[in-house]
Design a protein around this motif. Structure first.
Motif, PDB file in Angstrom:
ATOM      1  N   LEU A   2     -32.324  63.524  44.540  1.00  0.00           N
ATOM      2  CA  LEU A   2     -31.179  63.816  43.683  1.00  0.00           C
ATOM      3  C   LEU A   2     -31.551  63.743  42.208  1.00  0.00           C
ATOM      4  O   LEU A   2     -31.178  64.601  41.426  1.00  0.00           O
ATOM      5  CB  LEU A   2     -30.063  62.819  43.965  1.00  0.00           C
ATOM      6  CG  LEU A   2     -29.641  62.763  45.427  1.00  0.00           C
ATOM      7  CD1 LEU A   2     -28.619  61.678  45.626  1.00  0.00           C
ATOM      8  CD2 LEU A   2     -29.093  64.100  45.884  1.00  0.00           C
ATOM      9  N   ALA A  10     -22.467  69.141  40.044  1.00  0.00           N
ATOM     10  CA  ALA A  10     -21.507  68.141  40.489  1.00  0.00           C
ATOM     11  C   ALA A  10     -21.646  66.904  39.623  1.00  0.00           C
ATOM     12  O   ALA A  10     -20.668  66.301  39.215  1.00  0.00           O
ATOM     13  CB  ALA A  10     -21.773  67.800  41.943  1.00  0.00           C
ATOM     14  N   LEU A  11     -22.876  66.562  39.331  1.00  0.00           N
ATOM     15  CA  LEU A  11     -23.103  65.390  38.504  1.00  0.00           C
ATOM     16  C   LEU A  11     -22.730  65.659  37.058  1.00  0.00           C
ATOM     17  O   LEU A  11     -22.087  64.862  36.414  1.00  0.00           O
ATOM     18  CB  LEU A  11     -24.573  64.976  38.593  1.00  0.00           C
ATOM     19  CG  LEU A  11     -25.032  64.576  39.982  1.00  0.00           C
ATOM     20  CD1 LEU A  11     -26.490  64.190  39.958  1.00  0.00           C
ATOM     21  CD2 LEU A  11     -24.209  63.410  40.503  1.00  0.00           C
ATOM     22  N   ASP A  12     -23.144  66.794  36.570  1.00  0.00           N
ATOM     23  CA  ASP A  12     -22.901  67.121  35.162  1.00  0.00           C
ATOM     24  C   ASP A  12     -21.463  66.878  34.766  1.00  0.00           C
ATOM     25  O   ASP A  12     -21.158  66.238  33.784  1.00  0.00           O
ATOM     26  CB  ASP A  12     -23.202  68.606  34.902  1.00  0.00           C
ATOM     27  CG  ASP A  12     -24.691  68.859  34.895  1.00  0.00           C
ATOM     28  OD1 ASP A  12     -25.446  67.886  35.021  1.00  0.00           O
ATOM     29  OD2 ASP A  12     -25.082  70.021  34.766  1.00  0.00           O
ATOM     30  N   ALA A  14     -19.112  65.134  36.070  1.00  0.00           N
ATOM     31  CA  ALA A  14     -18.674  63.750  36.060  1.00  0.00           C
ATOM     32  C   ALA A  14     -19.235  63.025  34.849  1.00  0.00           C
ATOM     33  O   ALA A  14     -18.596  62.194  34.236  1.00  0.00           O
ATOM     34  CB  ALA A  14     -19.146  63.070  37.326  1.00  0.00           C
ATOM     35  N   SER A  18     -16.388  60.948  32.605  1.00  0.00           N
ATOM     36  CA  SER A  18     -16.159  59.553  32.949  1.00  0.00           C
ATOM     37  C   SER A  18     -17.007  58.726  32.011  1.00  0.00           C
ATOM     38  O   SER A  18     -18.098  59.112  31.636  1.00  0.00           O
ATOM     39  CB  SER A  18     -16.561  59.286  34.394  1.00  0.00           C
ATOM     40  OG  SER A  18     -16.745  57.899  34.561  1.00  0.00           O
ATOM     41  N   THR A  20     -18.631  56.258  32.588  1.00  0.00           N
ATOM     42  CA  THR A  20     -19.667  55.477  33.232  1.00  0.00           C
ATOM     43  C   THR A  20     -20.834  56.314  33.706  1.00  0.00           C
ATOM     44  O   THR A  20     -21.762  55.811  34.283  1.00  0.00           O
ATOM     45  CB  THR A  20     -19.105  54.756  34.461  1.00  0.00           C
ATOM     46  OG1 THR A  20     -18.644  55.748  35.369  1.00  0.00           O
ATOM     47  CG2 THR A  20     -17.987  53.827  34.074  1.00  0.00           C
ATOM     48  N   LEU A  21     -20.784  57.594  33.489  1.00  0.00           N
ATOM     49  CA  LEU A  21     -21.809  58.457  34.064  1.00  0.00           C
ATOM     50  C   LEU A  21     -22.591  59.184  32.989  1.00  0.00           C
ATOM     51  O   LEU A  21     -22.111  59.407  31.889  1.00  0.00           O
ATOM     52  CB  LEU A  21     -21.169  59.495  34.975  1.00  0.00           C
ATOM     53  CG  LEU A  21     -20.413  58.946  36.175  1.00  0.00           C
ATOM     54  CD1 LEU A  21     -19.751  60.082  36.912  1.00  0.00           C
ATOM     55  CD2 LEU A  21     -21.348  58.192  37.073  1.00  0.00           C
ATOM     56  N   HIS A  52     -25.369  57.146  38.943  1.00  0.00           N
ATOM     57  CA  HIS A  52     -24.413  58.046  39.562  1.00  0.00           C
ATOM     58  C   HIS A  52     -24.691  58.212  41.056  1.00  0.00           C
ATOM     59  O   HIS A  52     -23.804  58.116  41.896  1.00  0.00           O
ATOM     60  CB  HIS A  52     -24.496  59.403  38.860  1.00  0.00           C
ATOM     61  CG  HIS A  52     -23.327  60.270  39.136  1.00  0.00           C
ATOM     62  ND1 HIS A  52     -23.229  61.542  38.664  1.00  0.00           N
ATOM     63  CD2 HIS A  52     -22.205  60.048  39.843  1.00  0.00           C
ATOM     64  CE1 HIS A  52     -22.106  62.071  39.078  1.00  0.00           C
ATOM     65  NE2 HIS A  52     -21.457  61.187  39.791  1.00  0.00           N
ATOM     66  N   PHE A  55     -23.817  55.120  42.945  1.00  0.00           N
ATOM     67  CA  PHE A  55     -22.372  55.000  43.151  1.00  0.00           C
ATOM     68  C   PHE A  55     -21.920  55.779  44.388  1.00  0.00           C
ATOM     69  O   PHE A  55     -21.188  55.283  45.241  1.00  0.00           O
ATOM     70  CB  PHE A  55     -21.633  55.513  41.907  1.00  0.00           C
ATOM     71  CG  PHE A  55     -20.148  55.600  42.071  1.00  0.00           C
ATOM     72  CD1 PHE A  55     -19.386  54.448  42.239  1.00  0.00           C
ATOM     73  CD2 PHE A  55     -19.496  56.823  42.068  1.00  0.00           C
ATOM     74  CE1 PHE A  55     -18.002  54.519  42.399  1.00  0.00           C
ATOM     75  CE2 PHE A  55     -18.114  56.898  42.224  1.00  0.00           C
ATOM     76  CZ  PHE A  55     -17.372  55.749  42.393  1.00  0.00           C
ATOM     77  N   PHE A  56     -22.402  56.991  44.473  1.00  0.00           N
ATOM     78  CA  PHE A  56     -22.058  57.856  45.596  1.00  0.00           C
ATOM     79  C   PHE A  56     -22.418  57.188  46.924  1.00  0.00           C
ATOM     80  O   PHE A  56     -21.622  57.107  47.854  1.00  0.00           O
ATOM     81  CB  PHE A  56     -22.829  59.171  45.453  1.00  0.00           C
ATOM     82  CG  PHE A  56     -22.012  60.372  45.779  1.00  0.00           C
ATOM     83  CD1 PHE A  56     -21.279  61.006  44.788  1.00  0.00           C
ATOM     84  CD2 PHE A  56     -21.983  60.877  47.062  1.00  0.00           C
ATOM     85  CE1 PHE A  56     -20.524  62.122  45.082  1.00  0.00           C
ATOM     86  CE2 PHE A  56     -21.226  61.998  47.360  1.00  0.00           C
ATOM     87  CZ  PHE A  56     -20.504  62.624  46.372  1.00  0.00           C
ATOM     88  N   ARG A  57     -23.647  56.682  46.977  1.00  0.00           N
ATOM     89  CA  ARG A  57     -24.124  56.086  48.229  1.00  0.00           C
ATOM     90  C   ARG A  57     -23.417  54.764  48.523  1.00  0.00           C
ATOM     91  O   ARG A  57     -23.143  54.448  49.673  1.00  0.00           O
ATOM     92  CB  ARG A  57     -25.636  55.886  48.184  1.00  0.00           C
ATOM     93  CG  ARG A  57     -26.365  57.228  48.208  1.00  0.00           C
ATOM     94  CD  ARG A  57     -27.864  57.074  48.205  1.00  0.00           C
ATOM     95  NE  ARG A  57     -28.469  58.394  48.202  1.00  0.00           N
ATOM     96  CZ  ARG A  57     -28.695  59.109  49.308  1.00  0.00           C
ATOM     97  NH1 ARG A  57     -28.403  58.618  50.488  1.00  0.00           N
ATOM     98  NH2 ARG A  57     -29.215  60.322  49.213  1.00  0.00           N
ATOM     99  N   CYS A  59     -20.338  53.986  47.750  1.00  0.00           N
ATOM    100  CA  CYS A  59     -19.010  54.314  48.286  1.00  0.00           C
ATOM    101  C   CYS A  59     -19.107  54.665  49.763  1.00  0.00           C
ATOM    102  O   CYS A  59     -18.286  54.249  50.577  1.00  0.00           O
ATOM    103  CB  CYS A  59     -18.386  55.478  47.527  1.00  0.00           C
ATOM    104  SG  CYS A  59     -17.793  55.030  45.903  1.00  0.00           S
ATOM    105  N   HIS A 102     -17.359  52.442  37.372  1.00  0.00           N
ATOM    106  CA  HIS A 102     -17.774  52.519  38.769  1.00  0.00           C
ATOM    107  C   HIS A 102     -17.522  51.219  39.506  1.00  0.00           C
ATOM    108  O   HIS A 102     -17.196  51.226  40.692  1.00  0.00           O
ATOM    109  CB  HIS A 102     -19.244  52.939  38.864  1.00  0.00           C
ATOM    110  CG  HIS A 102     -19.424  54.414  38.729  1.00  0.00           C
ATOM    111  ND1 HIS A 102     -20.631  55.036  38.820  1.00  0.00           N
ATOM    112  CD2 HIS A 102     -18.513  55.388  38.513  1.00  0.00           C
ATOM    113  CE1 HIS A 102     -20.464  56.333  38.670  1.00  0.00           C
ATOM    114  NE2 HIS A 102     -19.193  56.575  38.475  1.00  0.00           N
TER     115      HIS A 102
END
Lengths: 539, 539
Positions: A2, A10-12, A14, A18, A20-21, A52, A55-57, A59, A102
């Protein structure tokens, strides 16, 4: 994998929106917004892309553990009930101007899971859906990751061909020759029943599409008093009026009374109304009764009425050689509602309407929008099936079910159905012989079992005496009527199981337990029975 | 964490019904099916529980990589197009009796992803939805893991309170005092528009609910010729008839002509019809035009007509102080359709209908089913909001949007909106000055830009000459009409981008590009423009 994708979209997004990203040092992710811009500067600290991904993982691990795996373990609760006001105290529902960190979001995910009902738990036997099918869940995640909208082949090629395959296979299982006809996935069985009504009246009066009901005779349809409320709801919604749904009496087993149906048809004709449809039910919502489809099919043929079978609940039984006889005659239907998210445990939602008439869905509902269903495309535009629907954008509900089918095979579904029928039969046979339980409907046909739990204070010496007191002793009736809500309150507050209750005809509140989860075994049946005794005996 | 949960249900079920899961040595997972049973024995090898967990995680890694992250990277294709017959050759859609192995299923997951359109890709600018919002996706995964059905508080407490919060906040943003009124989440904006029609006619003729339209005057409603096709579709579905949707002319910018509306109302009254509703559009599907809401609100008040605003597409602009003026007057509406899955990039589906009248949704649609909406529950049953809907079971579309909002804050949405408007303005300004592009609608209001790409062979010396030839030279018109489909074919076969085309009024096929993804920047705008030139110049 990643972190290497510096231009990831998708990351951009966010990262910009936010606090935090993203990283202000990374030119790549600024996406055209000047880093020095006033708006951008409002955010204080911008963690790295690595944060980032973490965070995804994180969750997902929370979800895996607390919602899917531990969440459905017998040792854990079905729910942690809070009253609405209390929940609003504990959980901050409010929406703010500012972004959340996050850390905060992870706690929110945990709390969402904590205060949600675990509908995948073995002791969630409250509704006509339950359990987590692992293949269904993966199918759902695939759908979410791809986020298609199921209207055109160009946007959803895989989904469109899966729909074609699954719907045809289902029509074959219903018994229509070579799977003839058509079908659609609907957001729920109620919608499917609504579509059936729409097709039925179109068949009789195609001018309804352009001219409406104005000036037509009063159209009436027939269904049993035990049918799902969506028939009335959609009669209202479609402009027919709920009073024009004529309710046919049911017998003690919950089946439609044929004589009464014929009387009502006669009566309507005498009154100058125009009967156009019978909606039979294969697996009624409360009792789980199957209407006599063979006979109903013949009556419909004789009176030239559209024959719809609402098999939203009972349809899954078609998968089993042993149990499909419950739906004998379904092949006579003009249309069938069948929800794989019920007996076959596909995730919410997965509902179908199957019709025997090949073009009627499209004829009744198409609008030929020039911006979406262009005819000069470079592929066969018959695969742009969206115009059959009244929805435009549409979630791809087929994918998870197709994936389950591929994973388990038809044989897997058959074994699943046989198992849950076996379980419910075992549950029924056991409570029949226990003094705390009284049966509402003897010899249930589907996997719903309806019963009263009778606490010690109201217990009788025999079932016969119980039923006599119920019909003769008004006070006894009233007392018993309060028992189910009290037990329900206790089970929800303790979180040990969830079973629904309701009245029916002149009967006081009783429980309806429902089995769809083939992961349950006889020990679970006994456990549920003991849990009723534990919660209710002293009332 | 997973392996320790020996009684896990989700796993148990799969272990029985797939030939690749579970272990016959593990008593715990046999779930009551005798291991020696004939059916069970049909399965050959049963891998361990560990294999099962591995499978789950492997599928997720495939999705993460190939659908979400790499799948939306600019360096990769938007799609890998195959004709339907070809795709059916490559991909085995057929369903069989027998289960599939995990190896096979993993390849299937990969192929599903491979042959699906990456709707999250920056160059998927084909529909009124696009992009992957990371918080939206997590919200979707939470929803799937919990699999609630949004009808009662007892089954979906978190979801019900999220709906209350989000819908009230949206009503405040629309401009209704203190967020008064009510609202629902719908499976798509078409359904939301359908509900609006249902509420509007109920307001005028509440007897429709029980008696239907029979015997009533011919009800007519008004919308512009550029309105979404769902208005006509639902007029048919609801029994009013599509001819009773009277189409008001639009001006060159796509806005409803007020004089023509008033003429049509007059005319209807003269004919003895009964006007009951105007459906305005805030952000039309093709052009992105905003009807003059203030004026329309006043006309509706004068004629006692329900004023609906279909802001499915344009509603998101309300989040921006800079752009919300486009919807000036929306607070006069009786109802508003607003889809967060469009401009605000929530995952499919996330559509709302907001109404200013507090009880009308429930009055028009409730059926009071005794088995679901019991009144003797131990909590405040006003939180059992499901009876407002025509759906029964219902996917919890709110959760992902609530989570996005919590994550980004209203400010995050505002910046997102400002960014995509800025992008589309940049795209428009750039193509306006390039000879290969001709503008269909000057000065677009929303993020849809409509244009013709003019290949070298059809190029004119000026825009003025272009428009003159278009209106005077039938052959030129015809040639240009074929260009967009040809370019579309090329872009799909190469997989480099997806942009839709259509006709509109008497115009030949033109492209409509749409921006919702705030991860795009000016370089992307230039890239898309060059890609048109590369694909289309030689035609």
């Amino acid at each position: 994998m990643l972190a290497s994708d510096q231009r990831n979209l998708a990351l951009d997004e966010a990262e910009i929106y936010s606090d935090t990203l993203g990283s202000s040092e990374d030119e790549e992710i600024a996406c055209g917004l000047p880093v020095s811009s006033e708006k951008f500067a409002k955010f204080e600290s911008l963690p790295s892309k690595h944060d980032h991904e973490v965070f995804f993982r994180e969750c997902l691990e929370i979800l895996f553990k607390e919602a899917v795996f531990d969440g459905t373990a017998r040792r854990n609760k079905v729910l942690d009930f809070k009253q609405p006001a209390e929940l609003q105290e504990i959980f901050d529902f409010t929406l703010k101007n500012k972004a959340s960190s996050h850390e905060d979001l992870k706690n929110i995910v945990k709390d969402i899971v904590k205060y949600s009902v675990k509908t995948g738990h073995p002791y969630f036997v409250n509704q006509l859906f339950s359990s987590v099918d692992p293949y269904g869940l993966i199918g759902q995640l695939i759908t979410d990751a791809l986020n298609p909208s199921a209207y055109t082949y160009e946007v959803a090629p895989i989904v469109i061909l899966m729909e074609e395959t699954v719907l045809k296979e289902m029509r074959k299982i219903v018994g229509w020759q070579n799977g003839e006809g058509d079908g659609i996935f609907c957001p729920g069985g109620s919608m499917a029943n609504g579509y059936a009504i729409s097709c039925a009246r179109y068949k009789h009066f195609p001018q309804i599409k352009t001219k409406g009901l104005h000036g037509l005779p009063n159209l009436v349809l027939f269904t049993s008093e035990d049918a799902h409320y969506s028939i009335k709801k959609f009669a209202s919604f479609l402009g027919l009026g709920s009073d024009n749904v004529r309710l046919v009496n049911t017998d003690a087993k919950g089946k439609m009374n044929l004589k009464h149906l014929e009387d009502l048809i006669e009566e309507s004709l005498k009154n100058g109304d125009r009967p156009f449809m019978v909606c039979a039910t294969a697996g009624t919502t409360v009792i789980g009764a199957f209407d006599p489809l063979d006979d109903l099919g013949m009556i419909c043929q004789r009176h030239n009425l559209w024959f719809h079978v609402d098999a939203a609940w009972g349809g899954g039984a078609l998968m089993s050689k042993q149990h499909r006889k419950l739906l004998k005659g379904i092949e006579r239907a003009d249309s069938v509602t069948w929800n794989p998210h019920k007996l076959l445990t596909a995730p919410q939602q997965c509902s179908t309407l199957l019709v025997r008439h090949e073009n009627i869905l499209s004829e009744a509902h198409s609008a030929n929008a020039a911006y979406l269903f262009q005819k000069d495309k470079f592929y066969d535009t018959r695969y742009d099936t969206g115009d059959k629907h009244v929805q435009c954008g549409r979630k791809a509900d087929v994918l998870k079910f197709w994936f389950m089918w591929k994973a388990k095979g038809s044989l897997g579904f058959e074994m699943h159905i046989n198992k849950i029928f076996e379980n419910s039969q075992y549950f029924y046979n056991t409570i029949k012989n226990r003094p705390e339980f009284e049966i509402v409907v003897p010899e249930p046909e589907c996997t719903n079992i309806c019963f009263w739990f009778v606490p010690t204070s109201l217990r009788t010496s025999s079932s016969q005496e119980f039923h006599e007191r119920l019909s003769s002793d008004k006070e006894y009736w009233k007392k018993l009527h309060t028992i189910a809500p009290k037990i329900k309150e206790r089970m929800m507050k303790e979180g040990t199981m969830m079973v629904t209750y309701q009245t029916h005809k002149n009967k006081p509140n009783f429980f309806r337990i429902v089995f769809q989860n083939s992961g349950l075994d006889k020990n679970d049946m006994l456990h549920l029975i003991e849990e009723f005794a534990r919660l209710g005996n002293d009332l």
